[in-house]
Enzyme design. Structure first.
Site, mmCIF file in Angstrom:
data_model
loop_
_atom_site.group_PDB
_atom_site.id
_atom_site.type_symbol
_atom_site.label_atom_id
_atom_site.label_comp_id
_atom_site.label_asym_id
_atom_site.label_seq_id
_atom_site.Cartn_x
_atom_site.Cartn_y
_atom_site.Cartn_z
ATOM 1 C CB SER A 33 41.039 34.317 41.002
ATOM 2 O OG SER A 33 40.129 32.987 39.928
ATOM 3 C CG HIS A 261 43.500 32.959 36.955
ATOM 4 N ND1 HIS A 261 42.709 31.891 36.417
ATOM 5 C CD2 HIS A 261 42.559 34.058 37.749
ATOM 6 C CE1 HIS A 261 41.718 31.966 37.761
ATOM 7 N NE2 HIS A 261 41.239 32.205 38.785
#
Length: 281
Positions: A33, A261
């Site tokens: 990810s 992220h």
């Protein structure tokens, strides 16, 4: 005068054509990810369950180098096992990532390993809405018999990384291979309560990620391939910085991205590092 000369050199490098990459590149991007870009607009098909953005660093790199063929198989939740076996997602199964490689592949980036050792979950475990003495520090939860559990996991990953690079080379013998590291997730001492991770835990997270990135760099060198450092360029763009500056979102994102992220700005910054590395600029 010196600053002007430096600025001119930087500008010349930025606009110069790639020194190593060619318009005929067949580029395959592998990873988890941190590479796929979950929730960063726009999410692309197929494989929506991988939460893959058309503005992740691989897509931006492919466009910048003018790749003739580009295959992005990065997928949220992937670990080294998913390089070899089909990965289940919330929206169905996706093929092994190594299946995207071919004899004509000329460029590979691979960013993997964080899920093998559970780094994202580890950061979230250290969230502490109440400071001590009400809330407990998490860093001492991962020490057993004087050993750091995360370093043990990281060291256990090393041979898997070496084997993975060898398997990439077997499937894509013409390819230049780049192992990509991970960004900066915590500044020294953190920024509690803006990001609710107390000072000692922020420093522990920082040290753990530094050790992990060193391991990736060392294994890349041992395997005879290049390593792309994302930790250095993302310094000063961590989740503690302002919404207009940060490359990695905190627990409550201000920009479209999964917590802890990269956001679109971060993917742009990481792409700059990747483009520089793969182009030989």
């Amino acid at each position: 005068m010196i600053r002007s000369v430096i600025a001119a050199i930087v500008l010349a490098v930025a606009i110069a054509p790639p020194a190593q990459a060619s318009a005929g590149e067949v580029y395959v991007a592998l990873g988890d990810s941190a590479a796929s870009g979950p929730l960063v607009p726009d999410q692309v098909v197929p494989d929506l369950g991988c939460w893959r953005s058309n503005r992740n660093y691989a897509h931006l790199t492919a466009g910048a180098i003018g790749a003739a063929t580009f295959r992005d198989v990065t997928c949220s939740g992937a670990d080294t096992g998913d390089m070899y076996s089909a990965q289940g997602t919330d929206l169905g199964s996706v093929p092994p990532q190594l299946d995207a490689l071919s004899q004509d592949t000329t460029l590979v980036t691979v960013q993997i390993g964080a899920n093998d050792v559970g780094l994202t979950g580890f950061i979230e475990d250290c969230l502490n809405l109440l400071p001590p003495p009400v809330g407990d520090a998490c860093n001492d939860d991962y020490t057993e018999n004087g050993q750091d559990a995360w370093r043990i996991k990281t060291d256990a990953l090393r041979p898997k990384l070496t084997a993975l690079v060898a398997d990439i080379r077997t499937r894509a013998p013409r390819a230049r291979i780049f192992v990509v590291g991970y960004g900066t997730y915590a500044p020294p001492n953190g920024c509690y309560p803006r990001v609710p991770i107390i000072k000692q835990d922020a420093n522990y997270i920082r040290a753990t990620l530094q050790y992990f990135n060193r391991a990736l760099a060392e294994q890349a060198a041992a395997a005879g391939v290049a390593f792309i450092d994302l930790q250095t360029p993302s310094t000063g763009h961590d989740p503690c910085t302002s919404a207009g500056t940060r490359w990695i979102e905190p627990y409550v994102p201000a920009s479209p991205a999964t917590p802890f992220h990269p956001n679109a700005r971060g993917m742009r910054g990481f792409a700059d590092a990747v483009i520089t590395a793969v182009s030989g600029a």
